[in-house]
Motif scaffolding. Structure first.
Motif, PDB file in Angstrom:
ATOM      1  N   GLU A  47       3.090  49.200  12.310  1.00 55.73           N
ATOM      2  CA  GLU A  47       2.267  48.078  12.771  1.00 55.73           C
ATOM      3  C   GLU A  47       2.983  47.253  13.839  1.00 55.73           C
ATOM      4  O   GLU A  47       2.347  46.695  14.740  1.00 55.73           O
ATOM      5  CB  GLU A  47       1.917  47.188  11.576  1.00 55.73           C
ATOM      6  N   ALA A  48       4.317  47.202  13.757  1.00 58.50           N
ATOM      7  CA  ALA A  48       5.083  46.393  14.697  1.00 58.50           C
ATOM      8  C   ALA A  48       4.931  46.869  16.136  1.00 58.50           C
ATOM      9  O   ALA A  48       5.105  46.082  17.074  1.00 58.50           O
ATOM     10  CB  ALA A  48       6.548  46.393  14.301  1.00 58.50           C
ATOM     11  N   TYR A  49       4.586  48.138  16.332  1.00 58.82           N
ATOM     12  CA  TYR A  49       4.413  48.659  17.691  1.00 58.82           C
ATOM     13  C   TYR A  49       3.055  48.284  18.277  1.00 58.82           C
ATOM     14  O   TYR A  49       2.856  48.377  19.495  1.00 58.82           O
ATOM     15  CB  TYR A  49       4.559  50.185  17.689  1.00 58.82           C
ATOM     16  N   GLY A  50       2.102  47.928  17.437  1.00 63.09           N
ATOM     17  CA  GLY A  50       0.800  47.501  17.918  1.00 63.09           C
ATOM     18  C   GLY A  50      -0.033  48.599  18.551  1.00 63.09           C
ATOM     19  O   GLY A  50      -0.871  48.322  19.415  1.00 63.09           O
ATOM     20  N   LEU A  51       0.157  49.829  18.127  1.00 58.93           N
ATOM     21  CA  LEU A  51      -0.555  50.965  18.717  1.00 58.93           C
ATOM     22  C   LEU A  51      -1.608  51.572  17.793  1.00 58.93           C
ATOM     23  O   LEU A  51      -2.439  52.363  18.255  1.00 58.93           O
ATOM     24  CB  LEU A  51       0.443  52.064  19.118  1.00 58.93           C
ATOM     25  N   VAL A  52      -1.567  51.216  16.523  1.00 62.48           N
ATOM     26  CA  VAL A  52      -2.432  51.870  15.531  1.00 62.48           C
ATOM     27  C   VAL A  52      -3.326  50.822  14.869  1.00 62.48           C
ATOM     28  O   VAL A  52      -2.844  49.747  14.485  1.00 62.48           O
ATOM     29  CB  VAL A  52      -1.582  52.588  14.457  1.00 62.48           C
ATOM     30  N   PRO A  53      -4.625  51.119  14.725  1.00 65.66           N
ATOM     31  CA  PRO A  53      -5.514  50.188  14.006  1.00 65.66           C
ATOM     32  C   PRO A  53      -5.056  50.002  12.563  1.00 65.66           C
ATOM     33  O   PRO A  53      -4.458  50.898  11.959  1.00 65.66           O
ATOM     34  CB  PRO A  53      -6.889  50.876  14.070  1.00 65.66           C
ATOM     35  N   ASP A  54      -5.368  48.851  11.996  1.00 61.97           N
ATOM     36  CA  ASP A  54      -4.928  48.540  10.635  1.00 61.97           C
ATOM     37  C   ASP A  54      -5.422  49.560   9.622  1.00 61.97           C
ATOM     38  O   ASP A  54      -4.706  49.898   8.665  1.00 61.97           O
ATOM     39  CB  ASP A  54      -5.416  47.138  10.244  1.00 61.97           C
ATOM     40  N   ALA A  55      -6.645  50.057   9.820  1.00 60.38           N
ATOM     41  CA  ALA A  55      -7.218  51.006   8.859  1.00 60.38           C
ATOM     42  C   ALA A  55      -6.457  52.328   8.836  1.00 60.38           C
ATOM     43  O   ALA A  55      -6.545  53.070   7.846  1.00 60.38           O
ATOM     44  CB  ALA A  55      -8.685  51.258   9.180  1.00 60.38           C
ATOM     45  N   MET A  56      -5.723  52.636   9.907  1.00 64.65           N
ATOM     46  CA  MET A  56      -5.016  53.911  10.002  1.00 64.65           C
ATOM     47  C   MET A  56      -3.545  53.815   9.631  1.00 64.65           C
ATOM     48  O   MET A  56      -2.844  54.813   9.611  1.00 64.65           O
ATOM     49  CB  MET A  56      -5.133  54.457  11.428  1.00 64.65           C
ATOM     50  N   LEU A  57      -3.076  52.608   9.322  1.00 61.13           N
ATOM     51  CA  LEU A  57      -1.646  52.425   9.080  1.00 61.13           C
ATOM     52  C   LEU A  57      -1.165  53.209   7.863  1.00 61.13           C
ATOM     53  O   LEU A  57      -0.204  53.983   7.956  1.00 61.13           O
ATOM     54  CB  LEU A  57      -1.333  50.930   8.908  1.00 61.13           C
TER      55      LEU A  57
END
Length: 205
Positions: A47-57
């Motif tokens: 999540e820290a990279y800000g590249l992936v939606p929350d639902a996919m984390l």
């Protein structure tokens, strides 16, 4: 001083090929397994990279390490597709690390899970990037050596068939070893005696 045989470099490079295969396989198995032990922590790092939606984390925090472990195991036995999968993962990691460095992100690499000593020591991405680039150099050598030596990795079915045949051969060897040699020779003598007795009966008739 005697000159080394002409095939000495071939043996060296073949040994290097297998060493790289085992090292890369072991690194990916350890990396993936350490992340699978704490998927929620790894999800936070993603999540820290800000590249992936929350639902996919969370799905990604489980799927990615699982793929690492499977690719590492497959590379240890040199299955077809394992090196390609590891190459793709390394390219992905390099791209993400380069993005983080370019954006000036102050985040941990998380390459070896939450207990990553490198992350705590450097709290940066450059050492991880250099390591992944070095591994890509090793991958390049492995591809080149495969092409030069015409090495064809095993398919899953051929690997399974090979090991089943080996187990079958071992079972036959064990069964043969359990038979008493005296029984085999005694059986043969009995058959010879039966044949002689039959011959005497025919002669008497």
């Amino acid at each position: 001083m005697p000159m080394p045989p002409p095939d000495t470099p071939i043996r060296w490079f073949t040994g290097l090929y297998h060493l790289l295969r085992w090292v890369l396989g072991g690194v990916f198995i350890y990396s993936g397994a350490s992340k699978l032990l704490a998927p929620r922590v790894f999800a936070v790092l993603i999540e820290a990279y800000g590249l992936v939606p929350d639902a996919m984390l969370m799905p990604l925090a489980v799927i990615l390490p699982t793929l690492e472990v499977l690719a590492g195991l497959a590379l240890l036995v040199d299955l077809r597709g394992a090196l390609g999968t590891i190459t793709g993962l390394l390219v992905l990691f390099v791209a993400i690390l380069a993005y983080g460095i370019r954006m000036g992100l102050d985040v941990d690499c998380g390459c070896f899970g939450p207990e990553d000593i490198e992350a705590r020591a450097y709290h940066g991405l450059r050492p991880a990037l250099y390591r992944d680039l070095l591994m890509l150099v090793g991958v390049g050598f492995m591809y080149a050596w495969r092409r030069y030596r015409h090495i064809d990795p095993l398919t899953g079915s051929s690997w399974l068939k090979k090991h089943l045949n080996k187990k079958t051969e071992d079972a036959y060897v064990e069964m043969d070893a359990e038979v008493d040699p005296g029984e085999r020779s005694g059986g043969g003598s009995g058959r010879s005696g039966d044949g002689l007795h039959g011959q005497q009966v025919r002669e008497g008739a």
